[in-house]
Design a protein around this motif. Sequence first.
Motif, mmCIF file in Angstrom:
data_model
loop_
_atom_site.group_PDB
_atom_site.id
_atom_site.type_symbol
_atom_site.label_atom_id
_atom_site.label_comp_id
_atom_site.label_asym_id
_atom_site.label_seq_id
_atom_site.Cartn_x
_atom_site.Cartn_y
_atom_site.Cartn_z
ATOM 1 N N ASP A 102 40.112 41.339 41.348
ATOM 2 C CA ASP A 102 40.721 40.834 40.116
ATOM 3 C C ASP A 102 42.212 41.169 40.076
ATOM 4 N N ASN A 103 42.985 40.228 39.533
ATOM 5 C CA ASN A 103 44.436 40.407 39.361
ATOM 6 C C ASN A 103 45.178 40.617 40.672
ATOM 7 N N THR A 104 44.640 40.052 41.756
ATOM 8 C CA THR A 104 45.342 40.124 43.043
ATOM 9 C C THR A 104 45.948 38.773 43.383
ATOM 10 N N LYS A 105 46.979 38.797 44.206
ATOM 11 C CA LYS A 105 47.579 37.568 44.704
ATOM 12 C C LYS A 105 46.573 36.805 45.552
ATOM 13 N N LEU A 106 45.733 37.538 46.269
ATOM 14 C CA LEU A 106 44.735 36.920 47.139
ATOM 15 C C LEU A 106 43.793 36.024 46.334
ATOM 16 N N LEU A 107 43.267 36.537 45.210
ATOM 17 C CA LEU A 107 42.359 35.748 44.377
ATOM 18 C C LEU A 107 43.094 34.584 43.728
ATOM 19 N N GLU A 108 44.332 34.802 43.344
ATOM 20 C CA GLU A 108 45.130 33.728 42.745
ATOM 21 C C GLU A 108 45.292 32.555 43.723
ATOM 22 N N ILE A 109 45.527 32.871 44.979
ATOM 23 C CA ILE A 109 45.665 31.825 45.999
ATOM 24 C C ILE A 109 44.339 31.090 46.188
ATOM 25 N N MET A 110 43.236 31.846 46.211
ATOM 26 C CA MET A 110 41.921 31.213 46.346
ATOM 27 C C MET A 110 41.688 30.214 45.222
ATOM 28 N N ARG A 111 41.950 30.612 43.984
ATOM 29 C CA ARG A 111 41.728 29.732 42.839
ATOM 30 C C ARG A 111 42.590 28.469 42.944
ATOM 31 N N GLU A 149 21.730 44.970 25.278
ATOM 32 C CA GLU A 149 21.180 45.277 26.602
ATOM 33 C C GLU A 149 21.752 44.371 27.697
ATOM 34 N N MET A 150 22.151 43.155 27.332
ATOM 35 C CA MET A 150 22.743 42.219 28.279
ATOM 36 C C MET A 150 24.267 42.334 28.200
ATOM 37 N N LYS A 151 24.903 42.450 29.354
ATOM 38 C CA LYS A 151 26.361 42.623 29.371
ATOM 39 C C LYS A 151 27.004 41.597 30.297
ATOM 40 N N THR A 152 28.192 41.146 29.904
ATOM 41 C CA THR A 152 28.953 40.210 30.738
ATOM 42 C C THR A 152 30.388 40.709 30.875
ATOM 43 N N THR A 153 31.061 40.163 31.868
ATOM 44 C CA THR A 153 32.471 40.481 32.069
ATOM 45 C C THR A 153 33.124 39.314 32.798
ATOM 46 N N TYR A 154 34.414 39.459 33.088
ATOM 47 C CA TYR A 154 35.150 38.368 33.737
ATOM 48 C C TYR A 154 34.715 38.203 35.191
ATOM 49 N N GLY A 155 34.625 36.941 35.618
ATOM 50 C CA GLY A 155 34.376 36.616 37.019
ATOM 51 C C GLY A 155 35.629 36.060 37.671
ATOM 52 N N PHE A 156 35.440 35.332 38.771
ATOM 53 C CA PHE A 156 36.579 34.864 39.558
ATOM 54 C C PHE A 156 37.158 33.535 39.092
ATOM 55 N N GLY A 157 36.415 32.758 38.313
ATOM 56 C CA GLY A 157 36.986 31.561 37.704
ATOM 57 C C GLY A 157 37.169 30.367 38.622
ATOM 58 N N PHE A 158 36.347 30.240 39.663
ATOM 59 C CA PHE A 158 36.393 29.014 40.456
ATOM 60 C C PHE A 158 35.805 27.846 39.662
ATOM 61 N N ILE A 159 34.903 28.153 38.741
ATOM 62 C CA ILE A 159 34.355 27.189 37.805
ATOM 63 C C ILE A 159 34.276 27.886 36.453
ATOM 64 N N ASN A 160 34.403 27.109 35.370
ATOM 65 C CA ASN A 160 34.406 27.689 34.028
ATOM 66 C C ASN A 160 33.181 27.265 33.232
ATOM 67 N N ASN A 161 32.887 28.045 32.189
ATOM 68 C CA ASN A 161 31.817 27.731 31.235
ATOM 69 C C ASN A 161 30.445 27.634 31.893
ATOM 70 N N VAL A 162 30.219 28.494 32.874
ATOM 71 C CA VAL A 162 28.933 28.564 33.557
ATOM 72 C C VAL A 162 28.589 30.042 33.783
ATOM 73 N N TYR A 163 27.334 30.402 33.552
ATOM 74 C CA TYR A 163 26.819 31.698 33.996
ATOM 75 C C TYR A 163 25.896 31.444 35.181
ATOM 76 N N ILE A 164 26.177 32.072 36.321
ATOM 77 C CA ILE A 164 25.307 31.958 37.490
ATOM 78 C C ILE A 164 24.570 33.281 37.657
ATOM 79 N N ASP A 165 23.242 33.235 37.591
ATOM 80 C CA ASP A 165 22.448 34.446 37.785
ATOM 81 C C ASP A 165 21.592 34.277 39.038
#
Length: 278
Positions: A102-111, A149-165
């Motif tokens: 998260d918050n790396t240049k590497l991930l920014e380039i991937m996106r 009991e269920m927790k979420t956090t930020y993912g990588f954002g290649f796609i939005n408005n989806v939860y993949i379990d």
Amino acid sequence: MSKGTLIALGGGDDDGLIKLIRSEICSIHSHIEVIATATTAVEESGNAYKEAFEELGCSSVRFMHIDEDNKADTAEYIQRIQKAEVIFFTGGDQRRLAQFLDNTKLLEIMRERFQNEDIIIAGTSAGAAVMSDRMIYDGYGHYSLIKGEMKTTYGFGFINNVYIDTHFVERGRFGRLAHAVAHDPEYCGIGLSEETGIIIKNGDQVEVFGPGVVTILDGSSIQFSNVREAEENEPIAVERLVMHLLVEGYRYCLKEHLFQPIGAEQIAEARKDSANVA
């Protein structure tokens, strides 16, 4: 609309996933980068997947050793990610992926490349769960239907408005995905069984591969939920949460909330032509 292709597996035996990725690339010389940060055995896992791709004839496979002692934003890795045609995330713990990328240049380039170029982003288990802009990382069995009991956090954002379990059926994760979608009804929940996965093209069309079932939870028709008002440790209530079960040969269109057989357009067109002739 993104130009890249997203491929996600629910965990388990991933030979089929590796073969699918190989079939999606045009050249055996395509640049493939393996990122094994989700596991603590980074080098062992990275080399294992490198060898798996090489056994299928891929000649340009490398892995990025990113962990507590090896930073993501090195000049070498940035140069390599700019040339990669396939980026593959292994399984493990998705929170480790977020921690070190998260918050790396590497991930920014991937996106950026995923949005604008014809590349493949693929992953299994944790590597699949992290792909959206938000991810689930906690919640077990019937306890996941209890507020808090269920927790979420930020993912990588290649796609939005989806939860993949992932490991969805095998680990009893229906409750936590239902809870997540009830909390964020603008999100679509996608539950992947082991050895079964999805291909998403154009950021919209979800198609299934593998022998199992993909569960879709659609919150767009929810009329009532107590998720936000309920007190901690109270059970949640939801009205009109819609579920679909997909197998190979079917797809789900995220924007239109539409379940259909693959080739449905051709079937509809043929019926229209037949009606005109009659």
